[in-house]
Enzyme design. Structure first.
Site, PDB file in Angstrom:
ATOM      1  CD  GLU A  63      36.727  42.927  46.257  1.00 49.34           C
ATOM      2  OE1 GLU A  63      36.686  41.779  45.761  1.00 49.34           O
ATOM      3  OE2 GLU A  63      36.923  43.124  47.458  1.00 49.34           O
ATOM      4  CE1 TYR A  84      33.361  38.477  47.575  1.00 50.35           C
ATOM      5  CE2 TYR A  84      34.604  39.205  45.652  1.00 50.35           C
ATOM      6  CZ  TYR A  84      34.497  39.045  47.022  1.00 50.35           C
ATOM      7  OH  TYR A  84      35.502  39.475  47.846  1.00 50.35           O
ATOM      8  CG  ASP A 105      34.706  34.956  48.791  1.00 44.93           C
ATOM      9  OD1 ASP A 105      34.173  34.531  49.844  1.00 44.93           O
ATOM     10  OD2 ASP A 105      35.855  35.438  48.761  1.00 44.93           O
TER      11      ASP A 105
END
Length: 357
Positions: A39, A122, A140
């Site tokens: 991520e 997020y 997102d």
């Protein structure tokens, strides 16, 4: 047309994802460490570019302890080419924090994850849902676009509450990790920004924008006004750490009367408008260029950078910068995420210069 059904969206997404999920290396386990690593790498970087970096990084640093004890030089070397070097610095700091504050166990909740450097709303939701199946939506740009079309919301900003409400309702039905990943894949492969492939979309029956025959029109894109270009100058100074690596940067609070007064940033000014802190005592080693858009202005920054190696040099530089702003301080690189994106780009470019020497 009836309102979109969270239950039908949930069922359709799971069925579609089961058949069409991308085979990505970080999706092959529920281990939060590689999920977190992926991520962070995927911020501002395409999936195809991330995969080889991810695999090399994970092979070298297979767990939190290895990352926490990594040498900065080697970390930067493995990261070279991905850019945004503050990300890898925050990865190390977060790993150190997990060892120190969580006994080496990865935090399991979205709320706790947000206490770690470099993890925002997020990213925390993505990790918590994928690794621990917390029933939260990872919102997102892809998810916002998908739901703005499902709800036929012309402007994402004005419909943010509605988007979060339906996204949360879908996630609350379970399998939130798979739902969030399905939305990521759907937004990148089918619900495209300019040319959505509505004919193969699993959510077509729930999409109000498609029912209106206007899916490509949502969300509405504002008419761009011509921007006035302005030249500006900035200083970016690093202080060396014990290992001779840049560890802190000098920032100042924007002075009253200046653009964005009151905000913290590296010292920058517009020639002929703001006070110029330049002096003959300031020595730099290089220059980078970045751009920043503020309202209808495009500002072209010439950022001169350098580093200081002693307390005396640091004090002298602070004194020079106080001619520009009364509030000046040295900030750790972990604080970089709170600075404007163009400043972060300049920092990354400067760190690349130091890293190559």
């Amino acid at each position: 047309m009836r309102p979109p059904s969270p239950a039908k969206i949930h069922a359709a997404l799971l069925a579609w994802y089961q058949k069409n999920a991308r085979d990505l290396p970080w999706r092959r386990s529920r281990d939060p460490y590689p999920i977190w690593l992926s991520e962070i790498m995927l911020q501002q970087t395409r999936v195809e570019a991330v995969i080889p970096y991810f695999e090399k990084f994970l092979a070298r640093y297979p767990n939190i302890s290895a990352l926490a004890n990594a040498e900065i030089d080697e970390l930067r070397g493995l990261w070279a080419g991905l850019g945004y070097y503050s990300r890898v610095m925050n990865l190390k700091r977060a790993a150190e924090g997990i060892l120190e504050n969580f006994q080496g166990e990865f935090p399991r909740s979205m709320e706790t994850l947000r206490s770690l450097p470099g993890i925002g709303p997020y990213t925390s939701a993505a990790i918590a849902s994928i690794a621990f199946d917390e029933k939260v939506a990872a919102v997102d740009g892809n998810l916002e676009r998908v739901f703005s079309r499902i709800l036929a919301l012309p402007k994402i900003a004005k419909g943010a509450d509605e988007i979060h409400t339906i996204a949360a309702a879908v996630a609350a039905l379970g399998n939130a990790g798979s739902i969030n990943q399905a939305l990521m894949d759907l937004g990148s492969a089918i619900c495209l920004a300019k040319t959505p492939k509505c004919e193969i979309c699993p959510l077509a029956s729930e999409c109000l924008a498609l029912a209106q025959g206007r899916a490509a029109d949502f969300p509405l894109r504002a008419v761009k006004k011509k921007k006035l270009e302005i030249d500006a100058h900035a200083y970016l100074f690093f202080a060396k750490s014990k290992g001779n690596e840049p560890d802190k940067i000098l920032i100042s609070r924007r002075p009253p009367g200046a653009w964005l007064a009151g905000l913290w940033d590296i010292p920058w000014w517009i020639a002929g408008k703001d006070k110029d802190p330049s002096s003959g005592d300031i020595r730099t080693v290089g220059q980078v260029e970045v751009r920043r858009v503020i309202t209808h202005h495009k500002i072209n920054f010439q950022v001169k950078f350098g580093r200081v190696g002693s307390d005396k040099e640091s004090a002298s530089l602070e004194k020079s910068m106080r001619s520009f702003s009364n509030e000046v301080r040295w900030a750790s690189l972990s604080e970089v995420e709170s600075l404007p994106r163009p400043t972060r780009k300049a920092i990354d470019k400067a760190l690349s210069f130091f890293n190559s020497r």
